[in-house]
Design a protein around this motif. Structure first.
Motif, PDB file in Angstrom:
ATOM      1  N   GLY A  15      49.240  34.724  36.320  1.00 51.16           N
ATOM      2  CA  GLY A  15      49.503  36.005  35.671  1.00 51.16           C
ATOM      3  C   GLY A  15      49.182  36.039  34.195  1.00 51.16           C
ATOM      4  O   GLY A  15      48.899  37.109  33.642  1.00 51.16           O
ATOM      5  N   ILE A  16      49.214  34.884  33.522  1.00 51.15           N
ATOM      6  CA  ILE A  16      48.934  34.887  32.089  1.00 51.15           C
ATOM      7  C   ILE A  16      47.451  35.112  31.818  1.00 51.15           C
ATOM      8  O   ILE A  16      47.071  35.511  30.708  1.00 51.15           O
ATOM      9  CB  ILE A  16      49.419  33.584  31.414  1.00 51.15           C
ATOM     10  N   SER A  17      46.612  34.882  32.806  1.00 50.19           N
ATOM     11  CA  SER A  17      45.167  34.986  32.601  1.00 50.19           C
ATOM     12  C   SER A  17      44.550  36.270  33.149  1.00 50.19           C
ATOM     13  O   SER A  17      43.343  36.492  32.982  1.00 50.19           O
ATOM     14  CB  SER A  17      44.463  33.782  33.225  1.00 50.19           C
ATOM     15  N   GLY A  21      40.675  38.778  32.470  1.00 47.87           N
ATOM     16  CA  GLY A  21      39.704  39.120  33.505  1.00 47.87           C
ATOM     17  C   GLY A  21      39.653  38.179  34.675  1.00 47.87           C
ATOM     18  O   GLY A  21      38.729  38.239  35.488  1.00 47.87           O
ATOM     19  N   ILE A  22      40.643  37.293  34.776  1.00 42.05           N
ATOM     20  CA  ILE A  22      40.693  36.344  35.891  1.00 42.05           C
ATOM     21  C   ILE A  22      41.760  36.829  36.875  1.00 42.05           C
ATOM     22  O   ILE A  22      42.949  36.861  36.532  1.00 42.05           O
ATOM     23  CB  ILE A  22      41.030  34.929  35.400  1.00 42.05           C
ATOM     24  N   PRO A  23      41.389  37.229  38.082  1.00 44.63           N
ATOM     25  CA  PRO A  23      42.384  37.753  39.027  1.00 44.63           C
ATOM     26  C   PRO A  23      43.352  36.676  39.479  1.00 44.63           C
ATOM     27  O   PRO A  23      43.004  35.491  39.552  1.00 44.63           O
ATOM     28  CB  PRO A  23      41.534  38.267  40.197  1.00 44.63           C
ATOM     29  N   ASP A  24      44.591  37.095  39.751  1.00 44.27           N
ATOM     30  CA  ASP A  24      45.547  36.151  40.309  1.00 44.27           C
ATOM     31  C   ASP A  24      45.317  36.043  41.813  1.00 44.27           C
ATOM     32  O   ASP A  24      44.335  36.564  42.338  1.00 44.27           O
ATOM     33  CB  ASP A  24      46.991  36.548  39.968  1.00 44.27           C
ATOM     34  N   PHE A  25      46.232  35.357  42.499  1.00 46.21           N
ATOM     35  CA  PHE A  25      46.037  35.132  43.926  1.00 46.21           C
ATOM     36  C   PHE A  25      46.890  36.046  44.799  1.00 46.21           C
ATOM     37  O   PHE A  25      46.407  36.595  45.773  1.00 46.21           O
ATOM     38  CB  PHE A  25      46.337  33.668  44.273  1.00 46.21           C
ATOM     39  N   ARG A  26      48.163  36.204  44.410  1.00 45.23           N
ATOM     40  CA  ARG A  26      49.099  36.893  45.294  1.00 45.23           C
ATOM     41  C   ARG A  26      49.481  38.287  44.830  1.00 45.23           C
ATOM     42  O   ARG A  26      50.228  38.983  45.496  1.00 45.23           O
ATOM     43  CB  ARG A  26      50.377  36.041  45.440  1.00 45.23           C
ATOM     44  N   GLY A  27      49.010  38.722  43.671  1.00 46.66           N
ATOM     45  CA  GLY A  27      49.354  40.043  43.161  1.00 46.66           C
ATOM     46  C   GLY A  27      48.686  41.151  43.971  1.00 46.66           C
ATOM     47  O   GLY A  27      47.911  40.903  44.905  1.00 46.66           O
ATOM     48  N   PRO A  28      48.968  42.419  43.615  1.00 42.83           N
ATOM     49  CA  PRO A  28      48.405  43.557  44.359  1.00 42.83           C
ATOM     50  C   PRO A  28      46.879  43.533  44.449  1.00 42.83           C
ATOM     51  O   PRO A  28      46.308  43.955  45.447  1.00 42.83           O
ATOM     52  CB  PRO A  28      48.902  44.768  43.553  1.00 42.83           C
ATOM     53  N   GLN A  29      46.214  43.034  43.400  1.00 40.49           N
ATOM     54  CA  GLN A  29      44.760  42.919  43.414  1.00 40.49           C
ATOM     55  C   GLN A  29      44.314  41.455  43.482  1.00 40.49           C
ATOM     56  O   GLN A  29      43.198  41.119  43.081  1.00 40.49           O
ATOM     57  CB  GLN A  29      44.171  43.593  42.167  1.00 40.49           C
ATOM     58  N   ARG A  34      43.317  40.633  48.679  1.00 43.97           N
ATOM     59  CA  ARG A  34      42.128  41.395  49.071  1.00 43.97           C
ATOM     60  C   ARG A  34      41.351  40.716  50.195  1.00 43.97           C
ATOM     61  O   ARG A  34      40.694  41.389  50.993  1.00 43.97           O
ATOM     62  CB  ARG A  34      41.226  41.599  47.847  1.00 43.97           C
ATOM     63  N   ASP A  35      41.405  39.390  50.235  1.00 45.10           N
ATOM     64  CA  ASP A  35      40.645  38.644  51.250  1.00 45.10           C
ATOM     65  C   ASP A  35      41.461  37.431  51.698  1.00 45.10           C
ATOM     66  O   ASP A  35      41.292  36.330  51.178  1.00 45.10           O
ATOM     67  CB  ASP A  35      39.296  38.201  50.675  1.00 45.10           C
ATOM     68  N   PRO A  36      42.373  37.631  52.666  1.00 40.77           N
ATOM     69  CA  PRO A  36      43.233  36.522  53.103  1.00 40.77           C
ATOM     70  C   PRO A  36      42.449  35.294  53.556  1.00 40.77           C
ATOM     71  O   PRO A  36      42.915  34.168  53.416  1.00 40.77           O
ATOM     72  CB  PRO A  36      44.030  37.138  54.264  1.00 40.77           C
ATOM     73  N   ASP A  37      41.251  35.503  54.083  1.00 37.15           N
ATOM     74  CA  ASP A  37      40.445  34.377  54.564  1.00 37.15           C
ATOM     75  C   ASP A  37      39.973  33.493  53.414  1.00 37.15           C
ATOM     76  O   ASP A  37      39.620  32.332  53.626  1.00 37.15           O
ATOM     77  CB  ASP A  37      39.239  34.903  55.336  1.00 37.15           C
ATOM     78  N   ASP A  63      30.580  31.957  40.481  1.00 35.42           N
ATOM     79  CA  ASP A  63      30.910  33.328  40.086  1.00 35.42           C
ATOM     80  C   ASP A  63      32.286  33.447  39.442  1.00 35.42           C
ATOM     81  O   ASP A  63      32.718  34.561  39.128  1.00 35.42           O
ATOM     82  CB  ASP A  63      30.862  34.251  41.313  1.00 35.42           C
ATOM     83  N   ASN A  64      32.979  32.330  39.250  1.00 37.16           N
ATOM     84  CA  ASN A  64      34.338  32.374  38.714  1.00 37.16           C
ATOM     85  C   ASN A  64      34.366  33.044  37.343  1.00 37.16           C
ATOM     86  O   ASN A  64      33.601  32.674  36.441  1.00 37.16           O
ATOM     87  CB  ASN A  64      34.905  30.954  38.604  1.00 37.16           C
ATOM     88  N   ALA A  65      35.247  34.024  37.202  1.00 34.54           N
ATOM     89  CA  ALA A  65      35.331  34.773  35.943  1.00 34.54           C
ATOM     90  C   ALA A  65      35.726  33.898  34.760  1.00 34.54           C
ATOM     91  O   ALA A  65      35.495  34.267  33.604  1.00 34.54           O
ATOM     92  CB  ALA A  65      36.346  35.913  36.096  1.00 34.54           C
ATOM     93  N   ALA A  66      36.289  32.730  35.025  1.00 31.84           N
ATOM     94  CA  ALA A  66      36.754  31.865  33.937  1.00 31.84           C
ATOM     95  C   ALA A  66      35.616  31.325  33.077  1.00 31.84           C
ATOM     96  O   ALA A  66      35.836  30.960  31.921  1.00 31.84           O
ATOM     97  CB  ALA A  66      37.560  30.693  34.502  1.00 31.84           C
ATOM     98  N   TRP A  67      34.400  31.294  33.616  1.00 30.91           N
ATOM     99  CA  TRP A  67      33.279  30.788  32.821  1.00 30.91           C
ATOM    100  C   TRP A  67      33.087  31.617  31.553  1.00 30.91           C
ATOM    101  O   TRP A  67      32.757  31.082  30.491  1.00 30.91           O
ATOM    102  CB  TRP A  67      31.993  30.788  33.643  1.00 30.91           C
ATOM    103  N   ALA A  68      33.270  32.926  31.653  1.00 33.38           N
ATOM    104  CA  ALA A  68      33.037  33.806  30.505  1.00 33.38           C
ATOM    105  C   ALA A  68      34.337  34.324  29.884  1.00 33.38           C
ATOM    106  O   ALA A  68      34.292  35.040  28.890  1.00 33.38           O
ATOM    107  CB  ALA A  68      32.172  34.996  30.934  1.00 33.38           C
ATOM    108  N   ALA A  69      35.472  33.960  30.457  1.00 37.54           N
ATOM    109  CA  ALA A  69      36.745  34.513  29.999  1.00 37.54           C
ATOM    110  C   ALA A  69      37.133  33.999  28.616  1.00 37.54           C
ATOM    111  O   ALA A  69      36.834  32.864  28.244  1.00 37.54           O
ATOM    112  CB  ALA A  69      37.846  34.173  31.001  1.00 37.54           C
TER     113      ALA A  69
END
Length: 256
Positions: A15-17, A21-29, A34-37, A63-69
Motif C-alpha cells: 500500500g505504501i507504493s 504507480g505500483i499496484p498492490d495485490f489484494r486491494g480493489p484494483q 483483477r486476475d486471480p490466476d 513490465d513491472n511498474a517498479a522499474w520507472a517508479a
C-alpha cells in the motif's frame, strides 16, 4: 518536549507504493483481484513446475511498474525522519527498492521478501542481475536458464511456498522487540510471519500505529488506526514526531 528520540520500527507493505504507480495485490484494483490466476506467477510450486508460468513471469518482470517508479511522499517522509536523527529501521514486504531510492540508508532497510533487481539459480545458487536476465528475454530467450549449470533462474524474491530468510526474519524480530514506536503502513497484516511483528512490538510496550485503507486483524491492539491516504498520513506522522522532539516540520503531506 524531549531530546530523547524513540526508536521507530516501520513495517511497510504494498500500500505504501501504490501512489508511486505500483499496484498492490489484494486491494480493489490489486493484481490478484483483477486476475486471480496471476497468483501462480508468485507461487514457488507453479513457477518451478510449469515453463509457461515462468515465461509469463519473465514478461511480467519486464513490465513491472517498479522499474520507472519514483518514491512518493510517504517514502520521502520516512527518509527525512532518519535524516533528522531518529533511529529508524524499515522492515518492508516490498521488493521495489523505493525506500532506498527515497534516501533511507540501505543497511537500515530489511527486505523481508527480497528484491526484484536480482536473480538466483535454483540449481547452483549463482546470482546475477535482473537486468541481465531480462536482456536475454528481450533477445529471444523466453525462459533464460542459468549460464553456469542450466538450472532454473528465479527473481531474488520470496515466493509463496518459500521460507523467508532466517537471518533477516531474526533481525526483524529483534527490531520489533527493541522499538518504542511501531508503524504498520500499507499492509493487510495477513501474511505471516511479517504480520506477527506487530504483536511482538505491542507485547514489548511499543506504541502501535496502523495506516491502511482497509481494516486489519491487528487494528484491535493498535493505539492508533489511520485510514487517511498513506502519502498524506505518513508525512503527518513524521511531522508530529519532529515537532515533539524539536526538529521542526517535515515537508509534504496533508490533514489526516
Amino acid at each position: 518536549m524531549t531530546d530523547r528520540k524513540p526508536m521507530i520500527a516501520v513495517l511497510t507493505g504494498a500500500g505504501i507504493s501504490t501512489d508511486s504507480g505500483i499496484p498492490d495485490f489484494r486491494g480493489p484494483q490489486g493484481v490478484w483481484t483483477r486476475d486471480p490466476d496471476a497468483e501462480k506467477l508468485f507461487t514457488y510450486e507453479h513457477y518451478m513446475a510449469d515453463p509457461e508460468v515462468r515465461r509469463r513471469s519473465w514478461l511480467a518482470r519486464a513490465d513491472n511498474a517498479a522499474w520507472a517508479a519514483l518514491p512518493n511522499a510517504a517514502h520521502l517522509a520516512l527518509a527525512e525522519l532518519e535524516r533528522a536523527g531518529f533511529p529508524v529501521r524499515i522492515i518492508t514486504q516490498n521488493i521495489d527498492g523505493l525506500h532506498q531510492k527515497a534516501g533511507s540508508t540501505p543497511r537500515k532497510v530489511l527486505e523481508l521478501h527480497g528484491t526484484m533487481f536480482t536473480v538466483r539459480c535454483m540449481g547452483c545458487g549463482e546470482r546475477g542481475t535482473m537486468r541481465e536476465a531480462l536482456d536475454r528475454v528481450a533477445a529471444g530467450e523466453p525462459d533464460p536458464a542459468c549460464l553456469s549449470c542450466g538450472g532454473i533462474l528465479k527473481a531474488g524474491t520470496v515466493m509463496f511456498g518459500e521460507n523467508l530468510d532466517g537471518e533477516t526474519l531474526s533481525q526483524a524480530g529483534a527490531i520489533a522487540k527493541a522499538c518504542q514506536v511501531f508503524w504498520a503502513i500499507g499492509t493487510s497484516l495477513t501474511v505471516q510471519p511479517a504480520a506477527s511483528l506487530c504483536a511482538i512490538a505491542m507485547t514489548e510496550g511499543a506504541h502501535i500505529t496502523i495506516v491502511n485503507a482497509e481494516p486489519t486483524p491487528y487494528d484491535v491492539i493498535a493505539d492508533e488506526v489511520v485510514r487517511t491516504p498513506i502519502s498524506e498520513a505518513v508525512p503527518q506522522l513524521v511531522r508530529a514526531l519532529l515537532a515533539a522532539h524539536g526538529n521542526g516540520v517535515a515537508g509534504g503531506g496533508g490533514r489526516r
